[in-house]
Design a protein around this motif. Structure first.
Motif, PDB file in Angstrom:
ATOM      1  N   LEU A 220      -5.386  -8.420   0.567  1.00 53.93           N
ATOM      2  CA  LEU A 220      -6.077  -7.313   1.217  1.00 53.93           C
ATOM      3  C   LEU A 220      -5.314  -6.008   1.047  1.00 53.93           C
ATOM      4  O   LEU A 220      -5.895  -4.933   1.067  1.00 53.93           O
ATOM      5  CB  LEU A 220      -6.253  -7.595   2.714  1.00 53.93           C
ATOM      6  CG  LEU A 220      -7.431  -8.478   3.106  1.00 53.93           C
ATOM      7  CD1 LEU A 220      -7.138  -9.928   2.816  1.00 53.93           C
ATOM      8  CD2 LEU A 220      -7.775  -8.278   4.563  1.00 53.93           C
ATOM      9  N   ARG A 221      -3.983  -6.165   0.920  1.00 57.46           N
ATOM     10  CA  ARG A 221      -3.175  -4.955   0.833  1.00 57.46           C
ATOM     11  C   ARG A 221      -2.879  -4.560  -0.611  1.00 57.46           C
ATOM     12  O   ARG A 221      -2.196  -3.570  -0.857  1.00 57.46           O
ATOM     13  CB  ARG A 221      -1.859  -5.178   1.593  1.00 57.46           C
ATOM     14  CG  ARG A 221      -2.086  -5.475   3.068  1.00 57.46           C
ATOM     15  CD  ARG A 221      -1.279  -4.564   3.964  1.00 57.46           C
ATOM     16  NE  ARG A 221       0.145  -4.647   3.691  1.00 57.46           N
ATOM     17  CZ  ARG A 221       0.980  -5.459   4.342  1.00 57.46           C
ATOM     18  NH1 ARG A 221       0.535  -6.229   5.299  1.00 57.46           N
ATOM     19  NH2 ARG A 221       2.247  -5.471   4.048  1.00 57.46           N
ATOM     20  N   LEU A 222      -3.421  -5.344  -1.537  1.00 52.93           N
ATOM     21  CA  LEU A 222      -3.215  -5.054  -2.952  1.00 52.93           C
ATOM     22  C   LEU A 222      -3.888  -3.726  -3.289  1.00 52.93           C
ATOM     23  O   LEU A 222      -5.067  -3.531  -3.007  1.00 52.93           O
ATOM     24  CB  LEU A 222      -3.860  -6.170  -3.775  1.00 52.93           C
ATOM     25  CG  LEU A 222      -3.276  -6.511  -5.137  1.00 52.93           C
ATOM     26  CD1 LEU A 222      -1.822  -6.929  -5.007  1.00 52.93           C
ATOM     27  CD2 LEU A 222      -4.083  -7.626  -5.766  1.00 52.93           C
ATOM     28  N   ARG A 223      -3.131  -2.818  -3.902  1.00 52.77           N
ATOM     29  CA  ARG A 223      -3.754  -1.549  -4.278  1.00 52.77           C
ATOM     30  C   ARG A 223      -4.577  -1.723  -5.547  1.00 52.77           C
ATOM     31  O   ARG A 223      -4.334  -2.638  -6.328  1.00 52.77           O
ATOM     32  CB  ARG A 223      -2.683  -0.476  -4.480  1.00 52.77           C
ATOM     33  CG  ARG A 223      -2.471   0.328  -3.206  1.00 52.77           C
ATOM     34  CD  ARG A 223      -1.321   1.259  -3.352  1.00 52.77           C
ATOM     35  NE  ARG A 223      -0.063   0.516  -3.333  1.00 52.77           N
ATOM     36  CZ  ARG A 223       1.129   1.084  -3.393  1.00 52.77           C
ATOM     37  NH1 ARG A 223       1.235   2.384  -3.520  1.00 52.77           N
ATOM     38  NH2 ARG A 223       2.235   0.363  -3.352  1.00 52.77           N
ATOM     39  N   LYS A 224      -5.508  -0.797  -5.743  1.00 58.45           N
ATOM     40  CA  LYS A 224      -6.455  -0.928  -6.848  1.00 58.45           C
ATOM     41  C   LYS A 224      -5.727  -1.044  -8.200  1.00 58.45           C
ATOM     42  O   LYS A 224      -6.101  -1.829  -9.051  1.00 58.45           O
ATOM     43  CB  LYS A 224      -7.407   0.267  -6.849  1.00 58.45           C
ATOM     44  CG  LYS A 224      -8.692  -0.017  -7.608  1.00 58.45           C
ATOM     45  CD  LYS A 224      -9.696   1.092  -7.446  1.00 58.45           C
ATOM     46  CE  LYS A 224     -10.883   0.870  -8.367  1.00 58.45           C
ATOM     47  NZ  LYS A 224     -10.558   0.982  -9.791  1.00 58.45           N
ATOM     48  N   ARG A 225      -4.668  -0.255  -8.334  1.00 53.90           N
ATOM     49  CA  ARG A 225      -3.999  -0.281  -9.641  1.00 53.90           C
ATOM     50  C   ARG A 225      -3.092  -1.494  -9.806  1.00 53.90           C
ATOM     51  O   ARG A 225      -2.578  -1.743 -10.897  1.00 53.90           O
ATOM     52  CB  ARG A 225      -3.218   1.010  -9.870  1.00 53.90           C
ATOM     53  CG  ARG A 225      -2.184   1.306  -8.820  1.00 53.90           C
ATOM     54  CD  ARG A 225      -1.519   2.634  -9.063  1.00 53.90           C
ATOM     55  NE  ARG A 225      -0.621   2.967  -7.998  1.00 53.90           N
ATOM     56  CZ  ARG A 225       0.598   2.482  -7.896  1.00 53.90           C
ATOM     57  NH1 ARG A 225       1.066   1.674  -8.823  1.00 53.90           N
ATOM     58  NH2 ARG A 225       1.368   2.817  -6.875  1.00 53.90           N
TER      59      ARG A 225
END
Lengths: 226, 295
Positions: free
Chosen positions: A69-74
């Motif tokens: 959930l906390r994974l950033r888009k990049r």
């Protein structure tokens, strides 16, 4: 390695569908897991959440200690490089040879040229396609096409393989072949998750079976059958 | 971004251009045409500016003397002209010399004096050159104040008209280029959108195996840059071909026309055209990447 805590997934639309209802489960490193259940039970939704194609409506998913959930888009591409995917419909490029299909994936993961040249033949040999390197997918049988897909999935030495109905389009003998390859990959230490309808293979392999129905886990057996 | 990824991007860009040949050629042609027009307008503007400055630097004032002035008085006037500030050179041209100059403009069979009934109607005159073109109107006014001077003529108006023409050309050029440039950008964007559409399956797989957004975007971006650059190169080549022809012919036939032949200025124009072409390509691909490639 994979920890799923109280995950729900609701699709809002004309009809609101609750695909997953409060699911919790743990999958350890190196495990071989079957996800079984009728169509619409939530198997595909679960795989889509694991490859971070979608986010859960509620709950938390941790992979390797990191929250999806906390994974950033990049960061998503780099996360996906640790996963190998196998699909029912293969998702191959029909205008490229067997070699090019696997090389294409390695290039997309930004491997340098010499490493691509070195690894693609090796991985094709592993899945028994060394004689078909320059063939086009349409010249091959369904089982052979699925083996291209497996080669593409493991060429990167991923931490886990996620297969969504990998044998859905194959006859029983070929299915068994494909399952055997997946088992061999698992023996090298890769976690393998297979969502499937393939009753026979599940019963034969005697692996952990997680059964879903109506978005809930109804059974989780260590050495189960379908 | 790795070097090998850039290599893959170039390969994919060329591959998709080959697949979409017609669209791609149309986009290149539009870029080329718009830049060719821009180049023509630009060279025209530069030439008329050049012409204006050449004419300005050659500006002379002709002061015609009253006919009742004797030759001796006329010759003595020279000092008065030379006393005016900013004057570079003062030349006396007698009415006889004036007639001779006039005769030289016609062919030998025509006798101007006879045609005029044996009377030389030309007055004596002084030709005054200014040190700086800007001083010409002021000097002309002071010359007019000399009582012996009947009237004064200089190239007033010509330079102004030329500069007005230059401005007009510049505006028209910019407008035309904006319109065609817009068409070029649109065509580039469309051509790339078609490529994105043709490759949507590949893009889907790339995303799944973990390609970064920029890895996916680069080939399309490059495609736009290449289309723009190739179009610009075509425009520069044809512009150079036509212009050097033109310069050659002008020098051969009407060599008094001051055509611009300074290579460094012309090359400067070419460099800008190449830059603008590539820029158009970048804009075109950026538009289609924003609208059609939501990765």
């Amino acid at each position: 390695m994979i920890q799923i805590f109280n995950v729900s997934k609701t699709y809002k639309g004309e009809v609101t569908v609750q695909a997953l209802k409060n699911i919790s489960l743990h999958i350890k490193r190196g495990e071989f897991v079957f996800l079984v259940g009728p169509s619409g039970a939530g198997k595909s939704t679960l795989t889509r959440l694991l490859i971070r194609e979608e986010l859960p409506t509620e709950g938390q998913i941790m992979v390797n200690g990191k929250s999806l959930l906390r994974l950033r888009k990049r960061e998503i591409p780099y996360y996906r490089r640790k996963i190998g995917f196998i699909f029912q419909d293969f998702r191959l490029l029909m205008d490229r040879t067997v070699y090019e299909n696997v090389a294409f994936a390695m290039e997309a993961m930004e491997f340098p040229r010499n490493e691509v040249k070195e690894k693609v033949p090796a991985v094709l040999e592993m899945v028994g396609l060394q004689d078909k390197i320059n063939a086009y997918p349409h010249q091959l049988s369904g089982g052979q096409q699925q083996r291209i897909c497996i080669a593409r999935a493991i060429v990167n030495n991923p931490l886990m393989i996620i297969a969504d109905e990998p044998t859905g389009n194959l006859d029983p003998d070929t299915s068994w072949e494909v399952m055997n390859i997946l088992q061999a990959i698992n023996k090298r230490g890769t976690t393998v998750i297979v969502a499937t309808h393939d009753r026979e293979s599940v019963n034969r392999l005697q692996k952990r079976v997680i059964a879903l129905a109506n978005g809930r886990i109804v059974r989780d057996e260590e050495r189960g059958g379908y | 971004m790795r070097l090998s990824s850039l290599e893959y991007a170039f390969r994919d860009a060329f591959r998709s251009m080959k697949r979409n040949k017609v669209m791609c050629l149309a986009a290149i042609a539009t870029v080329a045409v718009s830049l060719l027009i821009l180049g023509c307008a630009w060279l025209l503007v530069l030439n008329s500016e050049h012409m204006a400055s050449v004419m300005e630097s050659e500006l002379e004032i002709n002061a015609y003397l009253r006919s009742e002035i004797t030759r001796e008085d006329a010759l003595n006037l020279k000092r008065k002209f030379e006393a005016i500030g900013g004057v570079a050179q003062v030349t006396f041209i007698s009415k006889e010399e004036g007639l001779k100059n006039l005769q030289e403009r016609f062919d030998e069979d025509t006798n101007i004096l006879e045609a005029l009934g044996g009377n030389n109607p030309l007055p004596d005159m002084y030709r005054v050159k200014a040190k700086i073109a800007d001083d010409v109107p002021r000097i002309a006014m002071e010359v007019e104040k000399i009582p012996e001077v009947e009237n004064v003529r200089y190239g007033q108006g010509v330079v102004e008209k030329l500069l007005a023409l230059t401005n007009w050309l510049r505006t028209v050029g910019v407008v035309v280029v904006l319109v065609i440039g817009l068409a070029a950008v649109f065509l580039i964007a469309t051509s790339i959108r078609l490529t994105v559409f043709a490759r949507r399956r590949e893009i889907g797989i790339m995303k799944l195996v973990g390609a970064t957004d920029w890895y996916i975007r680069w080939p399309f971006f490059l495609e736009g840059l290449i289309v723009g650059f190739v179009g610009a190169v075509l425009a520069v080549l044809s512009l150079h071909f036509f212009y050097s022809r033109l310069v050659h012919n002008v020098i051969l036939t009407v060599n008094f026309l001051p055509i611009l032949n300074d290579l460094s200025i012309i090359v400067h124009v070419y460099k800008w055209l190449l830059f603008i072409g590539t820029f158009l390509g970048a804009v075109g691909s950026a538009i289609s990447l924003r609208r059609f490639l939501k990765v």
